[in-house]
Write an enzyme that holds these catalytic residues in place. Structure first.
Site, PDB file in Angstrom:
ATOM      1  N   SER A  18      52.816  21.684 -61.537  1.00  0.00           N
ATOM      2  CA  SER A  18      53.326  20.321 -61.703  1.00  0.00           C
ATOM      3  C   SER A  18      52.227  19.276 -61.524  1.00  0.00           C
ATOM      4  O   SER A  18      52.093  18.348 -62.319  1.00  0.00           O
ATOM      5  CB  SER A  18      54.401  20.005 -60.664  1.00  0.00           C
ATOM      6  OG  SER A  18      55.289  21.040 -60.538  1.00  0.00           O
ATOM      7  N   ARG A  38      45.926  30.880 -65.338  1.00  0.00           N
ATOM      8  CA  ARG A  38      45.606  32.317 -65.207  1.00  0.00           C
ATOM      9  C   ARG A  38      46.276  33.135 -66.289  1.00  0.00           C
ATOM     10  O   ARG A  38      45.739  34.083 -66.796  1.00  0.00           O
ATOM     11  CB  ARG A  38      46.173  32.857 -63.877  1.00  0.00           C
ATOM     12  CG  ARG A  38      45.474  32.461 -62.666  1.00  0.00           C
ATOM     13  CD  ARG A  38      46.184  33.033 -61.465  1.00  0.00           C
ATOM     14  NE  ARG A  38      47.536  32.495 -61.307  1.00  0.00           N
ATOM     15  CZ  ARG A  38      48.347  32.780 -60.310  1.00  0.00           C
ATOM     16  NH1 ARG A  38      47.954  33.608 -59.384  1.00  0.00           N
ATOM     17  NH2 ARG A  38      49.549  32.251 -60.212  1.00  0.00           N
ATOM     18  N   GLY A 150      47.390  11.150 -51.876  1.00  0.00           N
ATOM     19  CA  GLY A 150      48.099   9.875 -51.846  1.00  0.00           C
ATOM     20  C   GLY A 150      49.532  10.123 -52.240  1.00  0.00           C
ATOM     21  O   GLY A 150      49.937  11.271 -52.483  1.00  0.00           O
ATOM     22  N   ALA A 154      54.503  14.397 -58.550  1.00  0.00           N
ATOM     23  CA  ALA A 154      54.086  14.749 -59.913  1.00  0.00           C
ATOM     24  C   ALA A 154      55.062  14.230 -60.964  1.00  0.00           C
ATOM     25  O   ALA A 154      54.655  13.740 -62.022  1.00  0.00           O
ATOM     26  CB  ALA A 154      53.940  16.260 -60.027  1.00  0.00           C
ATOM     27  N   LYS A 205      51.406  15.418 -43.620  1.00  0.00           N
ATOM     28  CA  LYS A 205      52.651  14.688 -43.948  1.00  0.00           C
ATOM     29  C   LYS A 205      53.747  15.627 -44.432  1.00  0.00           C
ATOM     30  O   LYS A 205      54.930  15.310 -44.338  1.00  0.00           O
ATOM     31  CB  LYS A 205      52.391  13.540 -44.934  1.00  0.00           C
ATOM     32  CG  LYS A 205      51.851  13.940 -46.310  1.00  0.00           C
ATOM     33  CD  LYS A 205      52.891  14.349 -47.317  1.00  0.00           C
ATOM     34  CE  LYS A 205      52.263  15.014 -48.506  1.00  0.00           C
ATOM     35  NZ  LYS A 205      53.205  15.633 -49.433  1.00  0.00           N
TER      36      LYS A 205
HETATM   37  N1  LIG Z   1      53.756  18.515 -57.210  1.00  0.00           N
HETATM   38  C1  LIG Z   1      53.374  17.402 -56.605  1.00  0.00           C
HETATM   39  O1  LIG Z   1      54.069  16.370 -56.667  1.00  0.00           O
HETATM   40  C2  LIG Z   1      52.092  17.364 -55.848  1.00  0.00           C
HETATM   41  C3  LIG Z   1      51.461  18.538 -55.434  1.00  0.00           C
HETATM   42  N2  LIG Z   1      50.300  18.466 -54.724  1.00  0.00           N
HETATM   43  C4  LIG Z   1      49.634  19.673 -54.256  1.00  0.00           C
HETATM   44  O2  LIG Z   1      49.076  20.354 -55.361  1.00  0.00           O
HETATM   45  C5  LIG Z   1      49.030  21.747 -55.093  1.00  0.00           C
HETATM   46  C6  LIG Z   1      49.649  22.468 -56.266  1.00  0.00           C
HETATM   47  O3  LIG Z   1      50.974  22.004 -56.348  1.00  0.00           O
HETATM   48  P1  LIG Z   1      51.832  22.041 -57.669  1.00  0.00           P
HETATM   49  O4  LIG Z   1      51.017  21.861 -58.880  1.00  0.00           O
HETATM   50  O5  LIG Z   1      52.955  21.121 -57.456  1.00  0.00           O
HETATM   51  O6  LIG Z   1      52.355  23.549 -57.549  1.00  0.00           O
HETATM   52  P2  LIG Z   1      53.199  24.406 -58.549  1.00  0.00           P
HETATM   53  O7  LIG Z   1      53.913  25.374 -57.687  1.00  0.00           O
HETATM   54  O8  LIG Z   1      53.948  23.556 -59.509  1.00  0.00           O
HETATM   55  O9  LIG Z   1      52.077  25.150 -59.392  1.00  0.00           O
HETATM   56  C7  LIG Z   1      51.022  25.872 -58.868  1.00  0.00           C
HETATM   57  C8  LIG Z   1      50.258  26.400 -60.056  1.00  0.00           C
HETATM   58  O10 LIG Z   1      49.055  26.994 -59.596  1.00  0.00           O
HETATM   59  C9  LIG Z   1      48.848  28.154 -60.389  1.00  0.00           C
HETATM   60  N3  LIG Z   1      47.942  29.050 -59.684  1.00  0.00           N
HETATM   61  C10 LIG Z   1      48.124  29.679 -58.519  1.00  0.00           C
HETATM   62  N4  LIG Z   1      47.041  30.417 -58.221  1.00  0.00           N
HETATM   63  C11 LIG Z   1      46.156  30.230 -59.223  1.00  0.00           C
HETATM   64  C12 LIG Z   1      44.867  30.731 -59.495  1.00  0.00           C
HETATM   65  N5  LIG Z   1      44.260  31.575 -58.664  1.00  0.00           N
HETATM   66  N6  LIG Z   1      44.257  30.334 -60.617  1.00  0.00           N
HETATM   67  C13 LIG Z   1      44.858  29.484 -61.456  1.00  0.00           C
HETATM   68  N7  LIG Z   1      46.087  28.982 -61.268  1.00  0.00           N
HETATM   69  C14 LIG Z   1      46.722  29.360 -60.155  1.00  0.00           C
HETATM   70  C15 LIG Z   1      50.243  28.734 -60.574  1.00  0.00           C
HETATM   71  O11 LIG Z   1      50.269  29.635 -61.653  1.00  0.00           O
HETATM   72  C16 LIG Z   1      51.050  27.465 -60.825  1.00  0.00           C
HETATM   73  O12 LIG Z   1      51.009  27.117 -62.203  1.00  0.00           O
HETATM   74  C17 LIG Z   1      49.780  21.960 -53.768  1.00  0.00           C
HETATM   75  O13 LIG Z   1      48.858  22.108 -52.727  1.00  0.00           O
HETATM   76  C18 LIG Z   1      50.572  20.666 -53.598  1.00  0.00           C
HETATM   77  O14 LIG Z   1      50.769  20.348 -52.238  1.00  0.00           O
HETATM   78  C19 LIG Z   1      49.718  17.272 -54.443  1.00  0.00           C
HETATM   79  C20 LIG Z   1      50.302  16.088 -54.853  1.00  0.00           C
HETATM   80  C21 LIG Z   1      51.523  16.050 -55.570  1.00  0.00           C
HETATM   81  O1  LIG Z   2      52.419  15.543 -52.004  1.00  0.00           O
HETATM   82  C1  LIG Z   2      53.297  15.178 -52.747  1.00  0.00           C
HETATM   83  C2  LIG Z   2      53.437  13.791 -53.201  1.00  0.00           C
HETATM   84  O2  LIG Z   2      52.342  13.026 -52.845  1.00  0.00           O
HETATM   85  C3  LIG Z   2      54.298  16.147 -53.237  1.00  0.00           C
HETATM   86  O3  LIG Z   2      55.041  16.591 -52.189  1.00  0.00           O
HETATM   87  P1  LIG Z   2      55.804  17.972 -52.280  1.00  0.00           P
HETATM   88  O4  LIG Z   2      54.743  19.044 -52.293  1.00  0.00           O
HETATM   89  O5  LIG Z   2      56.653  17.983 -51.072  1.00  0.00           O
HETATM   90  O6  LIG Z   2      56.598  17.975 -53.550  1.00  0.00           O
END
Ligand SMILES: NC(=O)C1=CN([C@@H]2O[C@H](COP(=O)(O)OP(=O)(O)OC[C@H]3O[C@@H](n4cnc5c(N)ncnc54)[C@H](O)[C@@H]3O)[C@@H](O)[C@H]2O)C=CC1
Ligand SMILES: O=C(CO)COP(=O)(O)O
Length: 349
Positions: A18, A38, A150, A154, A205
């Site tokens: 996301s 991947r 921040g 997403a 947080k």
């Molecule tokens: N979704 C959000 O609103 C926000 C997320 N984050 C942070 O971003 C990070 C990722 O979160 P999301 O994108 O939301 O997670 P998600 O669960 O939507 O997606 C994670 C992605 O990473 C991929 N992935 C995992 N291991 C991998 C590897 N070794 N190589 C390539 N791809 C790999 C997965 O296939 C999946 O597509 C987390 O630490 C989250 O806390 C930060 C700000 C906002």
């Molecule tokens: O860090 C985030 C927004 O800034 C997203 O939070 P969540 O991982 O709880 O969806």
């Protein structure tokens, strides 16, 4: 590195979840973007359908299944994968990375080296816990590292709503690159030199967001949430300072800003975990049915051991740990917190 080179070379994003996808689309307003996934079928979907993680991709985004291609074509790369996979990703990536690369990660979690932690260990010190920027430095030759953190839900970024982020690094050129690449008329970018502080804001947080979801799940309103956010912020600052962050980061956009956003939104996965706990599901049921990452669960486990070591006062964290891992009910945790003998409001300034 001058801006001409930047606009000629694509920017890399590793992780097509996301947040990686939302950031790829923001970067694509100014640069060509190579988005690494991947799974070949995900890359296929990106290339043929122009969609990743349910988001329509900007025409400047193309997919790649090769870390080598990302490293050879891109000087600036944004790794955005869950913390549980971050170290193994950087290990795989490291043979292609060079000191000229700049890495700005967007991951809000912590890492504990396997050999440092056993099921039975009840304490962890700072040297046993790594932030994502530290993993990049541990595992690769990259020196110029940064993070972005921040209030950046997403889904709201994907909907092009106004928002802002902080790019933090010890290197001014990393901050400047982040600002130049990410900033547009709907997305503000602030800079900070406090890399560890800003990383810890994004990590810590999530703990409080789980608690906030639990309050909502019990049906409580804004007084309760405001109480939680302000006391949660104090816990974040105590622990953040013990781990090497400065107070300033916590009262900025990546700290209180992200805390308020994540504690107030049903879009937050961490909030959702707390909400569902309060509605009577157990942790196993919740994690089994969630496709996306809720970093706060693992962070609570690690942060509890850190507070044990540093003797940091963190009653909200302690209660959440009992709810998640020791079968305390959400109602019991709240009762305990409401009786907690504390009457000094602010003692950290
Ligand atoms: N979704 C959000 O609103 C926000 C997320 N984050 C942070 O971003 C990070 C990722 O979160 P999301 O994108 O939301 O997670 P998600 O669960 O939507 O997606 C994670 C992605 O990473 C991929 N992935 C995992 N291991 C991998 C590897 N070794 N190589 C390539 N791809 C790999 C997965 O296939 C999946 O597509 C987390 O630490 C989250 O806390 C930060 C700000 C906002
Ligand atoms: O860090 C985030 C927004 O800034 C997203 O939070 P969540 O991982 O709880 O969806």
């Amino acid at each position: 590195m001058d801006s001409k080179m930047l606009s000629e070379k694509p920017v890399g994003v590793v992780g097509a979840g996301s947040f990686g996808t939302a950031i790829a689309n923001i970067l694509a307003e100014k640069s060509k973007v190579l988005l690494y996934a991947r799974n070949e079928s995900v890359v296929d979907h990106i290339e043929k359908k122009g969609i990743s993680s349910g988001q329509l991709l900007h025409e400047n985004v193309s997919g790649s299944n090769e870390l080598e291609e990302i490293a050879s074509k891109c000087d600036i790369i944004f790794p955005i994968v869950p913390s549980s996979n971050f170290r193994s990703l950087i290990k795989d990536f490291s043979e292609y990375l060079h000191p000229y690369h700049i890495l700005i990660h967007g991951t809000k979690g912590l890492d504990v080296s396997i050999q440092d932690e056993t099921q039975e260990s009840t304490k962890l010190n700072r040297n046993q816990v790594r932030t994502m920027s530290e993993i990049i430095q541990d595992e690769s030759l990259v020196v110029r590292v940064g993070c972005l953190a921040g209030p950046n839900l997403a889904r709201e970024l994907a909907d092009k709503q106004p928002a802002a982020t902080v790019v933090a690094s010890h290197f001014d050129e990393v901050i400047q690159a982040g600002i130049r690449l990410l900033r547009n008329d709907r997305f503000q970018v602030y800079g900070s030199q406090d890399l560890i502080g800003v990383e810890l804001c994004g990590v810590l947080k999530n703990i409080i967001a789980i608690a906030s979801g639990a309050l909502s799940g019990m049906g409580y309103g804004e007084n309760a949430r405001a109480l939680l956010i302000s006391r949660g912020m104090v816990e974040m600052i105590y622990l953040g300072r013990a781990l090497g962050g400065n107070t300033e980061a916590f009262i900025g956009l990546a700290g209180v800003g992200d805390l308020v956003a994540t504690c107030s939104s049903t879009l937050s996965r961490n909030f959702t975990v707390g909400y569902r706990l309060a509605q009577g599901e157990n942790l196993q049921q919740i994690t089994d049915s969630m496709d996306e990452t809720a970093e706060g669960i693992n962070t609570i486990r690690i942060a509890k051991k850190l507070t044990n070591f540093y003797k940091v006062r963190a009653p909200i964290l302690e209660m959440l740990h009992k709810v998640l891992f020791e079968n305390l009910t959400v109602e019991e945790a709240l009762q305990y917190l409401m009786k907690y003998p504390l009457n000094v409001d602010i003692d950290f300034l």
